[in-house]
Design a protein around this motif. Sequence first.
Motif, PDB file in Angstrom:
ATOM      1  N   THR A   1       0.576  -1.525   0.004  1.00 38.50           N
ATOM      2  CA  THR A   1      -0.052   0.370   0.234  1.00 38.50           C
ATOM      3  C   THR A   1       0.888   1.550   0.093  1.00 38.50           C
ATOM      4  OG1 THR A   1      -1.705  -1.665   1.325  1.00 38.50           O
ATOM      5  CG2 THR A   1      -1.490   1.542   1.574  1.00 38.50           C
ATOM      6  N   ASP A   2       0.369   2.385  -1.035  1.00 43.95           N
ATOM      7  CA  ASP A   2       1.347   3.617  -0.911  1.00 43.95           C
ATOM      8  C   ASP A   2       0.611   3.968  -0.240  1.00 43.95           C
ATOM      9  OD1 ASP A   2       2.295   6.296  -1.942  1.00 43.95           O
ATOM     10  OD2 ASP A   2       2.371   5.477  -3.402  1.00 43.95           O
ATOM     11  N   LEU A   3       0.763   4.611   1.332  1.00 39.04           N
ATOM     12  CA  LEU A   3      -0.086   5.364   1.937  1.00 39.04           C
ATOM     13  C   LEU A   3       0.019   6.614   1.968  1.00 39.04           C
ATOM     14  CD1 LEU A   3       1.211   3.756   5.621  1.00 39.04           C
ATOM     15  CD2 LEU A   3      -1.039   3.395   4.553  1.00 39.04           C
ATOM     16  N   ASN A   4       1.062   7.321   0.529  1.00 35.74           N
ATOM     17  CA  ASN A   4       1.202   8.698   0.531  1.00 35.74           C
ATOM     18  C   ASN A   4      -0.124   8.952   0.108  1.00 35.74           C
ATOM     19  OD1 ASN A   4       2.929   9.861   2.393  1.00 35.74           O
ATOM     20  ND2 ASN A   4       4.501   9.150   0.330  1.00 35.74           N
ATOM     21  N   GLN A   5      -0.013   8.201  -1.307  1.00 36.89           N
ATOM     22  CA  GLN A   5      -1.025   8.187  -2.542  1.00 36.89           C
ATOM     23  C   GLN A   5      -2.558   7.759  -1.740  1.00 36.89           C
ATOM     24  OE1 GLN A   5      -1.221   6.614  -5.841  1.00 36.89           O
ATOM     25  NE2 GLN A   5       1.429   6.862  -5.914  1.00 36.89           N
ATOM     26  N   LEU A   6      -2.378   7.062  -0.912  1.00 38.45           N
ATOM     27  CA  LEU A   6      -4.322   6.943  -0.064  1.00 38.45           C
ATOM     28  C   LEU A   6      -4.482   8.129   0.504  1.00 38.45           C
ATOM     29  CD1 LEU A   6      -5.964   5.119   0.876  1.00 38.45           C
ATOM     30  CD2 LEU A   6      -4.897   4.015   2.507  1.00 38.45           C
ATOM     31  N   GLY A   7      -3.465   8.365   1.189  1.00 39.34           N
ATOM     32  CA  GLY A   7      -4.260   9.678   2.017  1.00 39.34           C
ATOM     33  C   GLY A   7      -4.467  10.932   1.007  1.00 39.34           C
ATOM     34  N   GLU A   8      -3.897  11.178   0.221  1.00 39.80           N
ATOM     35  CA  GLU A   8      -4.792  12.180  -0.477  1.00 39.80           C
ATOM     36  C   GLU A   8      -6.399  11.782  -1.633  1.00 39.80           C
ATOM     37  OE1 GLU A   8      -1.312  12.506  -3.888  1.00 39.80           O
ATOM     38  OE2 GLU A   8       0.226  12.765  -2.440  1.00 39.80           O
ATOM     39  N   VAL A   9      -6.121   9.333  -2.138  1.00 43.97           N
ATOM     40  CA  VAL A   9      -7.227   9.775  -2.229  1.00 43.97           C
ATOM     41  C   VAL A   9      -8.998   9.861  -1.327  1.00 43.97           C
ATOM     42  CG1 VAL A   9      -8.476   7.499  -2.813  1.00 43.97           C
ATOM     43  CG2 VAL A   9      -6.384   7.528  -3.819  1.00 43.97           C
TER      44      VAL A   9
ATOM     45  N   LEU B   1     -19.133   1.536   5.946  1.00 39.12           N
ATOM     46  CA  LEU B   1     -18.128   1.001   4.829  1.00 39.12           C
ATOM     47  C   LEU B   1     -18.054   1.376   3.555  1.00 39.12           C
ATOM     48  CD1 LEU B   1     -17.123  -2.016   3.642  1.00 39.12           C
ATOM     49  CD2 LEU B   1     -19.115  -2.407   2.825  1.00 39.12           C
ATOM     50  N   HIS B   2     -16.243   1.279   4.036  1.00 39.49           N
ATOM     51  CA  HIS B   2     -15.534   2.423   1.986  1.00 39.49           C
ATOM     52  C   HIS B   2     -14.540   1.820   1.551  1.00 39.49           C
ATOM     53  CE1 HIS B   2     -16.846   6.199   4.846  1.00 39.49           C
ATOM     54  NE2 HIS B   2     -16.830   5.784   5.432  1.00 39.49           N
ATOM     55  N   ILE B   3     -15.792   1.372   0.010  1.00 38.20           N
ATOM     56  CA  ILE B   3     -14.548   0.908  -0.493  1.00 38.20           C
ATOM     57  C   ILE B   3     -14.024   1.757  -1.494  1.00 38.20           C
ATOM     58  CG2 ILE B   3     -14.638  -1.095  -2.564  1.00 38.20           C
ATOM     59  CD1 ILE B   3     -17.672  -2.038  -0.731  1.00 38.20           C
ATOM     60  N   THR B   4     -12.500   1.360  -1.316  1.00 39.14           N
ATOM     61  CA  THR B   4     -12.287   2.898  -2.458  1.00 39.14           C
ATOM     62  C   THR B   4     -10.849   1.536  -3.080  1.00 39.14           C
ATOM     63  OG1 THR B   4     -11.120   4.931  -2.809  1.00 39.14           O
ATOM     64  CG2 THR B   4     -10.208   3.340  -1.093  1.00 39.14           C
ATOM     65  N   LYS B   5     -10.426   2.382  -4.361  1.00 32.04           N
ATOM     66  CA  LYS B   5      -9.158   1.690  -5.034  1.00 32.04           C
ATOM     67  C   LYS B   5      -8.092   2.156  -4.266  1.00 32.04           C
ATOM     68  CE  LYS B   5      -6.401  -0.286  -8.576  1.00 32.04           C
ATOM     69  NZ  LYS B   5      -6.966  -1.822  -8.251  1.00 32.04           N
ATOM     70  N   ILE B   6      -7.764   1.107  -3.617  1.00 32.44           N
ATOM     71  CA  ILE B   6      -6.166   1.742  -2.621  1.00 32.44           C
ATOM     72  C   ILE B   6      -5.456   1.449  -3.950  1.00 32.44           C
ATOM     73  CG2 ILE B   6      -4.701   0.738  -0.418  1.00 32.44           C
ATOM     74  CD1 ILE B   6      -7.295   1.261   0.082  1.00 32.44           C
ATOM     75  N   PRO B   7      -4.224   3.545  -3.239  1.00 35.90           N
ATOM     76  CA  PRO B   7      -3.525   2.673  -4.749  1.00 35.90           C
ATOM     77  C   PRO B   7      -1.937   1.852  -3.590  1.00 35.90           C
ATOM     78  CG  PRO B   7      -3.542   5.121  -3.546  1.00 35.90           C
ATOM     79  CD  PRO B   7      -4.683   3.874  -2.757  1.00 35.90           C
ATOM     80  N   GLU B   8      -1.180   1.458  -5.095  1.00 35.28           N
ATOM     81  CA  GLU B   8      -0.394   0.004  -4.645  1.00 35.28           C
ATOM     82  C   GLU B   8       0.755   1.444  -4.903  1.00 35.28           C
ATOM     83  OE1 GLU B   8       0.453  -4.400  -5.551  1.00 35.28           O
ATOM     84  OE2 GLU B   8      -1.185  -3.253  -6.644  1.00 35.28           O
ATOM     85  N   ARG B   9       2.098   0.862  -3.940  1.00 36.30           N
ATOM     86  CA  ARG B   9       2.823   0.664  -3.315  1.00 36.30           C
ATOM     87  C   ARG B   9       3.755   0.625  -5.252  1.00 36.30           C
ATOM     88  NH1 ARG B   9       4.787   0.658   1.112  1.00 36.30           N
ATOM     89  NH2 ARG B   9       6.196  -1.693   0.301  1.00 36.30           N
ATOM     90  N   GLU B  10       4.550   1.657  -5.967  1.00 35.66           N
ATOM     91  CA  GLU B  10       5.308   0.611  -6.414  1.00 35.66           C
ATOM     92  C   GLU B  10       7.072  -0.048  -6.119  1.00 35.66           C
ATOM     93  OE1 GLU B  10       6.694   1.752 -10.426  1.00 35.66           O
ATOM     94  OE2 GLU B  10       4.896   3.563 -10.314  1.00 35.66           O
TER      95      GLU B  10
END
Length: 181
Positions: A79-87, A168-177
Amino acid sequence: MHPALPHGILLKVLTMDIYDLLTSQNITFQRVDHPPVYTCEEANRVTPDLPGARTKNLFVKDRKGKQHFLIVVADHKATDLNQLGEVLNIGKLQLASSERLQKYLGLEPGAVTLLGIVNDPERHVTVVIDEDVWQQDAIQCHPLVNTSTLVIGKAGVEQFLQSTGHTLHITKIPERELAAS
């Protein structure tokens, strides 16, 4: 809301109570006991081929510690926590401390689970499930300890969250490269 989960009363559900709670709500589950596991790799080695999404759970907070999230993703996803924070329109996210985990979910590190939300009657924690996980028919999770794995169908998960008052919150969780090796 389930009568065992009144709003405003701090409740720490014990492991044996979680089974009673699920049963009292007619939420069916499959249970497999195993030695304690602390990583997804360990869990995958000691559990049989179970149905449903194999998950990992991250307990995170915003930079100021005012908002907390339980993130449920596939066990193989970085999981990319930085991108998830933006989402989530939160800004930067970071893993929360074991003290916060105990305070808000009544859990120990290694036993973080979607079912821990039962210990958050004040709804301080937001539940976010990755849409890839939610596409599965069921979800695998710990029953508040890391010595068993439960398989609960999606309808049961929805019913459980509703009983706790959590949305329930469903979202596309960004993946860390991952870095190339």
